[in-house]
Each structure stands twice: as C-alpha cells, then as structure tokens.
Write an enzyme that holds these catalytic residues in place. Sequence first.
Site, PDB file in Angstrom:
ATOM      1  N   LYS A 160       0.668  -1.250  -0.022  1.00 17.54           N
ATOM      2  CA  LYS A 160      -0.061  -0.058   0.121  1.00 17.54           C
ATOM      3  C   LYS A 160       1.020   1.102  -0.064  1.00 17.54           C
ATOM      4  O   LYS A 160       0.429   2.302  -0.418  1.00 17.54           O
ATOM      5  CB  LYS A 160      -0.947  -0.141   1.276  1.00 17.54           C
ATOM      6  CG  LYS A 160      -2.075  -1.040   1.209  1.00 17.54           C
ATOM      7  CD  LYS A 160      -3.444  -0.527   1.123  1.00 17.54           C
ATOM      8  CE  LYS A 160      -4.307  -1.620   0.861  1.00 17.54           C
ATOM      9  NZ  LYS A 160      -5.293  -2.178   1.484  1.00 17.54           N
TER      10      LYS A 160
ATOM     11  N   LYS B 135      -3.726 -11.643  -6.565  1.00 10.41           N
ATOM     12  CA  LYS B 135      -4.976 -12.015  -5.913  1.00 10.41           C
ATOM     13  C   LYS B 135      -6.124 -10.802  -6.418  1.00 10.41           C
ATOM     14  O   LYS B 135      -5.778  -9.708  -6.766  1.00 10.41           O
ATOM     15  CB  LYS B 135      -4.908 -11.796  -4.401  1.00 10.41           C
ATOM     16  CG  LYS B 135      -4.601 -10.471  -3.714  1.00 10.41           C
ATOM     17  CD  LYS B 135      -4.886 -10.247  -2.281  1.00 10.41           C
ATOM     18  CE  LYS B 135      -4.725  -8.887  -2.083  1.00 10.41           C
ATOM     19  NZ  LYS B 135      -4.796  -8.386  -0.735  1.00 10.41           N
TER      20      LYS B 135
ATOM     21  N   LYS C  84      -9.553  -5.172  -4.454  1.00  8.33           N
ATOM     22  CA  LYS C  84     -10.399  -4.093  -4.814  1.00  8.33           C
ATOM     23  C   LYS C  84      -9.572  -2.927  -5.438  1.00  8.33           C
ATOM     24  O   LYS C  84     -10.218  -2.139  -6.166  1.00  8.33           O
ATOM     25  CB  LYS C  84     -11.083  -3.406  -3.503  1.00  8.33           C
ATOM     26  CG  LYS C  84     -12.191  -4.228  -2.643  1.00  8.33           C
ATOM     27  CD  LYS C  84     -12.481  -3.446  -1.520  1.00  8.33           C
ATOM     28  CE  LYS C  84     -13.181  -4.745  -0.509  1.00  8.33           C
ATOM     29  NZ  LYS C  84     -13.336  -4.110   0.993  1.00  8.33           N
TER      30      LYS C  84
HETATM   31  P1  TYM Z   1     -10.515  -6.586   3.757  1.00  6.75           P
HETATM   32  O1  TYM Z   1     -11.528  -5.678   4.098  1.00  6.75           O
HETATM   33  O2  TYM Z   1      -9.232  -6.306   2.897  1.00  6.75           O
HETATM   34  O3  TYM Z   1     -11.162  -8.099   3.383  1.00  6.75           O
HETATM   35  C1  TYM Z   1     -12.190  -8.678   3.885  1.00  6.75           C
HETATM   36  C2  TYM Z   1     -11.697 -10.215   4.004  1.00  6.75           C
HETATM   37  O4  TYM Z   1     -11.755 -10.887   2.639  1.00  6.75           O
HETATM   38  C3  TYM Z   1     -10.517 -11.487   2.578  1.00  6.75           C
HETATM   39  N1  TYM Z   1      -9.883 -11.420   1.131  1.00  6.75           N
HETATM   40  C4  TYM Z   1      -9.848 -12.393   0.188  1.00  6.75           C
HETATM   41  N2  TYM Z   1      -9.880 -13.824   0.567  1.00  6.75           N
HETATM   42  C5  TYM Z   1      -9.567 -14.643  -0.305  1.00  6.75           C
HETATM   43  N3  TYM Z   1      -9.026 -14.179  -1.712  1.00  6.75           N
HETATM   44  C6  TYM Z   1      -9.035 -12.941  -1.915  1.00  6.75           C
HETATM   45  N4  TYM Z   1      -8.653 -12.300  -3.226  1.00  6.75           N
HETATM   46  C7  TYM Z   1      -9.440 -11.861  -1.054  1.00  6.75           C
HETATM   47  N5  TYM Z   1      -9.536 -10.686  -0.810  1.00  6.75           N
HETATM   48  C8  TYM Z   1      -9.720 -10.241   0.515  1.00  6.75           C
HETATM   49  C9  TYM Z   1      -9.191 -10.874   3.465  1.00  6.75           C
HETATM   50  O5  TYM Z   1      -8.448 -11.925   4.067  1.00  6.75           O
HETATM   51  C10 TYM Z   1     -10.411 -10.527   4.602  1.00  6.75           C
HETATM   52  O6  TYM Z   1     -10.569 -11.683   5.454  1.00  6.75           O
HETATM   53  N6  TYM Z   1      -7.435  -6.005   7.661  1.00  6.75           N
HETATM   54  C11 TYM Z   1      -8.889  -6.729   7.457  1.00  6.75           C
HETATM   55  C12 TYM Z   1     -10.007  -6.338   8.217  1.00  6.75           C
HETATM   56  C13 TYM Z   1      -9.842  -6.222   9.662  1.00  6.75           C
HETATM   57  C14 TYM Z   1      -9.800  -7.612  10.207  1.00  6.75           C
HETATM   58  C15 TYM Z   1      -9.635  -7.207  11.698  1.00  6.75           C
HETATM   59  C16 TYM Z   1      -9.902  -8.853  10.149  1.00  6.75           C
HETATM   60  C17 TYM Z   1      -9.484  -5.345  10.493  1.00  6.75           C
HETATM   61  N7  TYM Z   1      -9.525  -6.023  11.801  1.00  6.75           N
HETATM   62  C18 TYM Z   1      -9.667  -8.278  12.660  1.00  6.75           C
HETATM   63  C19 TYM Z   1      -9.774  -9.839  10.835  1.00  6.75           C
HETATM   64  C20 TYM Z   1      -9.737  -9.469  12.239  1.00  6.75           C
HETATM   65  C21 TYM Z   1      -8.814  -6.435   5.736  1.00  6.75           C
HETATM   66  O7  TYM Z   1      -8.265  -5.443   5.334  1.00  6.75           O
HETATM   67  O8  TYM Z   1      -9.761  -7.183   5.102  1.00  6.75           O
END
Ligand code: TYM
Length: 324
Positions: free
Chosen positions: A110, A192, A195
Amino acid sequence: MKIFSGIQPTGALHIGNYLGMLKQSVELQKEGGCIYCVVDLHAMTIPYDPKQMQKNILDVTVCYLAAGIDPAKSILFIQSKVPEHTELAWILNTVTPISDLMRMTQYKDKSNQFKEEIGAGLLNYPVLMAADILLYKTQVVPVGKDQEQHVELARTIARKFNKKFGQTFIEPKVKLAKEGAKIMSLTNPKKKMSKSIPAGCLYLFDEPEVIRKKIMSSVTDLEKQVKYDLIKKPGISNLLTIYSLFSGKPIKDIEKKFKDQGYAKFKEKLADLLIKELEPLRKKRKELLSRQVYIEEILEQGARKAKTIAQETMAEVKKKTGLI
Ligand code: TYM
C-alpha cells in the site's frame, strides 16, 4: 468458541472476500460466540472520500447480512462505535516493534501504491487490527490468506503484552478456508483479486450480464485442457477453484466433466453457476437496502453487546498496565 473478523468499508465486496472470509464466517456461526465488525477506522488509512464512507459502511453491513450473518446468533457492529478499539490499540502500540510493522507485506504494497499519502495510520494498521482481535479474547480469526501475517503479528503482540504485564490475552489462531483463501484476479491470475484492481474483480452483486461478460473474458492460457495446474495454468486453476466452491463439487470431478470441451464451454457453465448461486444474495441485498431502520437497529444493538465485552477487557488492561 470466540471468533472475530472484520471487513473494511472500502467499496463493493468481491467473490474473494466472500469465499475467503464471509463463507466461513457464516458457517462458524453454529459454534456461537461470533463477532463481526465493519472496520471503518481501518478504511481511513488509505485515501478515501468522506462523503462515501457512510454509504460504504451500510453497504458492508448489508453484505454481511445478505451473505447469511444472523444478528440473532452473532454480534455485528461498526468499529468506531466502540472506542475501546482505539484505546487498546494505543496501549498495544507501546509493545509493538516498529521493525515488525515495517516488514508487513500489506504496508509495503500500500505504501508503494499511495506513495505521497502514507500516514502513520497505514504503518500502525496491524496494531489496530490486533486490538480488534485481542479486545474480545478471540480464539479464532477467519480471514483470507492476505491477512494471515497480520494475525500472526497479533499473536506476537499478545505474547509481548502478556510477558510485560502478566497473562491477559489469548494468542488468536488464524482460520483460512481450505480452498478459496486466495482467489486470484480474473484479469491477472498471478495476482490476488483485490478491490484496488477493479477490472479483475467479480463483485458479489454484479448483475447476471456483467458476471457473464467478466467470466467469458477472464484471462486463461493458450492450451485447451480444463485442468488444475497452478504454475502452468493459474487462470484455469482459479476458475476451477471458484467453480468447485460455488458448486460444492471436487475439482477432479469438474475436470472430468469438462474434459475435451474447451474453455468457452467451461466458462459458459461457470457463468451460469455464478449467476444462479449469487441470485439469492442479490435478492436479499435489494430487500435489505429498503430497510435502513432495521439495519441501524442491528448495528446499535451489536455495538452495545460488543461494548460490554470490550469494557471488561479494558478494565483489566488498565489495571495491569498501572493506569487509574
Ligand atoms: P479486507 O476488508 O481487505 O477483506 C475482507 C476479507 O476478505 C479477505 N480477502 C480475500 N480472501 C480470498 N481471496 C481474496 N482475493 C481476498 N481478498 C480479500 C481478506 O483476507 C479478509 O478476510 N485487515 C482486514 C480487516 C480487519 C480484520 C480485523 C480482519 C480489520 N481488523 C480483525 C480480522 C480481524 C482487511 O483489510 O480485510
């Protein structure tokens, strides 16, 4: 079992979010003790439009509900409604090595992407994430592969805190989906689905004709065999994984079914499958979008329940760290 996970309100969710996180989060509800969060404070760590934020928060909430998160079974709330998250994050910052933060893959990616606008929040992002998790004495964190490193760091932070101030936090375990922990981009199957590269995303609520168009034009290879081979055929392998997860059929059976049929036929059938399987989610979303008061009530109640647990943990943390 105590389970926690979060999704950032940074725009429409894609099938990677669904297959990597949401699907297993819905299944985990039968264990009880699930807490799911719309992590709005995390979404502020990259450039964003404040005018869009409230809409995005409601959109993610609707996604959770449309995918099957049941407010009668799980706590669903907005992170910033429980200020204990930021309070604990500050305290955890004091035991987190900067060097650990600087080696995080997401930070590196990022900060490369947003060169001129890197705030300290982006570096400290995993500390806030650790606070989210540890605040609820979480045992299991269902996430996609890209978040594994952050959960590992949450374990390190818990250990460091416990060593310095006495046993307080549980070291959380990551839970990756057996298949689907890393769904790849449709336009570049070596990256991967993310977004940040919208062209390669299949969004959960894409309309049928958009689904068909995206699947039919997804990048594959010059061969003809529908065969799983991550190295030589990353595109087809990704499509096979998606087919398998939405149909519940093993990849081997799908390979057999489409043997000698060519990619176009396979893609056509995959598009049919996705259109059918995502239809109930699209319907549920439409219904939910017209029930804003109901959604606000769910979030309010969720925040109240989360707060009760969070306050208990913070009282313990303050006592252990010598605060009054
Ligand atoms: P975020 O919002 O980017 O994504 C949400 C969830 O989707 C999963 N994910 C994927 N899984 C499989 N293939 C993909 N291409 C893919 N892209 C995204 C992410 O791994 C995630 O589980 N940091 C986290 C949010 C967060 C969080 C937390 C998660 C904040 N605090 C505490 C767990 C516990 C995030 O940016 O997810």
